[in-house]
Design a protein around this motif. Structure first.
Motif, PDB file in Angstrom:
ATOM      1  N   CYS A   1      28.031 -84.133 -35.050  1.00 50.32           N
ATOM      2  CA  CYS A   1      28.919 -84.818 -36.005  1.00 50.32           C
ATOM      3  C   CYS A   1      28.126 -85.660 -37.018  1.00 50.32           C
ATOM      4  O   CYS A   1      28.347 -85.572 -38.215  1.00 50.32           O
ATOM      5  N   HIS A   2      27.213 -86.504 -36.509  1.00 52.58           N
ATOM      6  CA  HIS A   2      26.480 -87.393 -37.424  1.00 52.58           C
ATOM      7  C   HIS A   2      24.977 -87.315 -37.202  1.00 52.58           C
ATOM      8  O   HIS A   2      24.253 -88.267 -37.509  1.00 52.58           O
ATOM      9  N   HIS A   3      24.527 -86.214 -36.630  1.00 49.10           N
ATOM     10  CA  HIS A   3      23.101 -85.969 -36.403  1.00 49.10           C
ATOM     11  C   HIS A   3      22.429 -87.077 -35.610  1.00 49.10           C
ATOM     12  O   HIS A   3      21.414 -87.629 -36.020  1.00 49.10           O
ATOM     13  N   GLY A   4      23.044 -87.405 -34.486  1.00 44.63           N
ATOM     14  CA  GLY A   4      22.396 -88.320 -33.555  1.00 44.63           C
ATOM     15  C   GLY A   4      21.622 -87.480 -32.554  1.00 44.63           C
ATOM     16  O   GLY A   4      22.065 -86.398 -32.160  1.00 44.63           O
ATOM     17  N   PHE A   5      20.439 -87.955 -32.164  1.00 45.24           N
ATOM     18  CA  PHE A   5      19.629 -87.203 -31.200  1.00 45.24           C
ATOM     19  C   PHE A   5      19.323 -88.072 -29.990  1.00 45.24           C
ATOM     20  O   PHE A   5      19.010 -89.256 -30.124  1.00 45.24           O
TER      21      PHE A   5
ATOM     22  N   LEU B   1      30.804 -91.836 -31.628  1.00 47.78           N
ATOM     23  CA  LEU B   1      32.245 -91.631 -31.834  1.00 47.78           C
ATOM     24  C   LEU B   1      32.790 -90.534 -30.918  1.00 47.78           C
ATOM     25  O   LEU B   1      33.714 -89.800 -31.291  1.00 47.78           O
ATOM     26  N   THR B   2      32.212 -90.413 -29.726  1.00 48.47           N
ATOM     27  CA  THR B   2      32.662 -89.513 -28.661  1.00 48.47           C
ATOM     28  C   THR B   2      32.782 -88.042 -29.075  1.00 48.47           C
ATOM     29  O   THR B   2      33.633 -87.324 -28.564  1.00 48.47           O
TER      30      THR B   2
ATOM     31  N   GLN C   1      17.344 -90.919 -32.434  1.00 44.24           N
ATOM     32  CA  GLN C   1      17.575 -90.949 -33.883  1.00 44.24           C
ATOM     33  C   GLN C   1      19.073 -90.967 -34.159  1.00 44.24           C
ATOM     34  O   GLN C   1      19.856 -90.432 -33.360  1.00 44.24           O
ATOM     35  N   GLY C   2      19.460 -91.567 -35.268  1.00 42.05           N
ATOM     36  CA  GLY C   2      20.851 -91.507 -35.697  1.00 42.05           C
ATOM     37  C   GLY C   2      21.692 -92.692 -35.261  1.00 42.05           C
ATOM     38  O   GLY C   2      21.170 -93.677 -34.752  1.00 42.05           O
ATOM     39  N   PRO C   3      22.988 -92.594 -35.492  1.00 38.21           N
ATOM     40  CA  PRO C   3      23.853 -93.772 -35.317  1.00 38.21           C
ATOM     41  C   PRO C   3      24.263 -94.155 -33.895  1.00 38.21           C
ATOM     42  O   PRO C   3      24.794 -95.245 -33.720  1.00 38.21           O
ATOM     43  N   PRO C   4      24.078 -93.323 -32.831  1.00 40.75           N
ATOM     44  CA  PRO C   4      24.581 -93.754 -31.517  1.00 40.75           C
ATOM     45  C   PRO C   4      23.968 -95.074 -31.063  1.00 40.75           C
ATOM     46  O   PRO C   4      22.756 -95.267 -31.145  1.00 40.75           O
TER      47      PRO C   4
END
Lengths: 176, 95
Positions: free
Chosen positions: A132-136, A115-116, A146-149
């Motif tokens: 923001c959403h703990h993407g790695f 989400l930029t 890991q995470g939503p990206p």
């Protein structure tokens, strides 16, 4: 007396009511027919939206970065640190420069592909984190760990020349 | 005089209701699939995957056509059919 009679006389129907003889219930009621027609309209709009994506992708393809861009002096960024910079083209795109190890540099777009949100390099983890959403992302390749990206971070090639750091579009084809 | 349509309607009074529900359920299904396609196309277009965007567009377009085609089978409004029914009864009386 005359006044009283006037008072008791039934009110005249306003002229707008006779002009538009539609009952309130008739105007506000959404029947199943109308709902079904609305769904049909929505379906058409969604197909149109999908068409717009195709037209946009065909007519305005993403332009690769042209030429080399100076970022900073190599001694300004210590090993394990991150440096933020921007490149102005048709749009201003923020990037991060990471000094991984001696003579190991990486440059990625700073916008998370989910989400930029602005991503940052976590020295303690050795990974790029989207807070923001703990993407790695991998600090080495930019791939999602890991995470939503949904996609890896777009990457630039780093060139160090005479103690100065430059970035340019990657020459070799990216492996999918 | 009774005709085939009238006797069918009298034998199955819930038919209109069932038909309407079926059409709406199908339309919701189509729109749901289209939203899915659009979401996928948006994500893949960003990854320079033009073929996915093209395929989903064709799919979405066909689903939209199917939705418009389904609208042909919407039952007539109740008021109209009642009037028709009344007219029929009146004509029957006259006969």
């Amino acid at each position: 007396m005359a006044e009283k009679e006037l008072h008791h006389r039934p009110e005249k129907i306003p002229s707008w009511k006779s002009d538009f003889p539609i009952e309130e219930e008739q105007a506000t009621h959404v029947g199943r027919r109308e709902f079904a027609k609305f769904l049909g309209l929505l379906s058409g709009t969604l197909a149109l939206g999908n068409g717009v994506i195709v037209i946009k992708a065909l007519a305005f393809p993403a332009k690769p970065l042209e030429g080399e861009h100076f970022v900073c002096n190599a001694d300004e960024v210590a090993v394990g640190k991150m440096f933020q910079f921007e490149i102005e083209g048709s749009k201003i795109i923020p990037y991060i420069l990471i000094h991984l190890e001696e003579n190991e540099w990486r440059a990625f777009e700073q916008k998370c592909t989910h989400l930029t949100c602005a991503v940052r390099y976590r020295e303690d983890l050795g990974k790029i984190e989207c807070p923001c959403h703990h993407g790695f992302f991998s600090a080495d390749t930019g791939e999602v760990l890991q995470g939503p990206p949904p996609r890896p971070l777009p990457r630039l090639e780093v060139v160090v020349r005479d103690g100065k750091v430059y970035v340019r579009e990657e020459q070799q084809e990216q492996t999918v | 005089m009774s005709n085939f349509r009238r006797s069918q309607n009298e034998a199955h009074p819930n038919k209109t209701n069932t038909l309407m529900t079926a059409i709406i359920v199908l339309l919701i299904l189509f729109v749901g699939i289209q939203i899915w396609f659009l979401f996928g196309a948006l994500n893949n277009a960003l990854q320079d995957n033009i073929y996915f965007a093209l395929t989903t567009f064709i799919g979405s377009f066909l689903l939209a056509l199917a939705s418009f085609w389904l609208l042909r089978y919407l039952p007539d409004p109740l008021k109209k059919s009642q009037k028709k029914g009344n007219n029929q009864k009146e004509t029957n009386k006259k006969e």
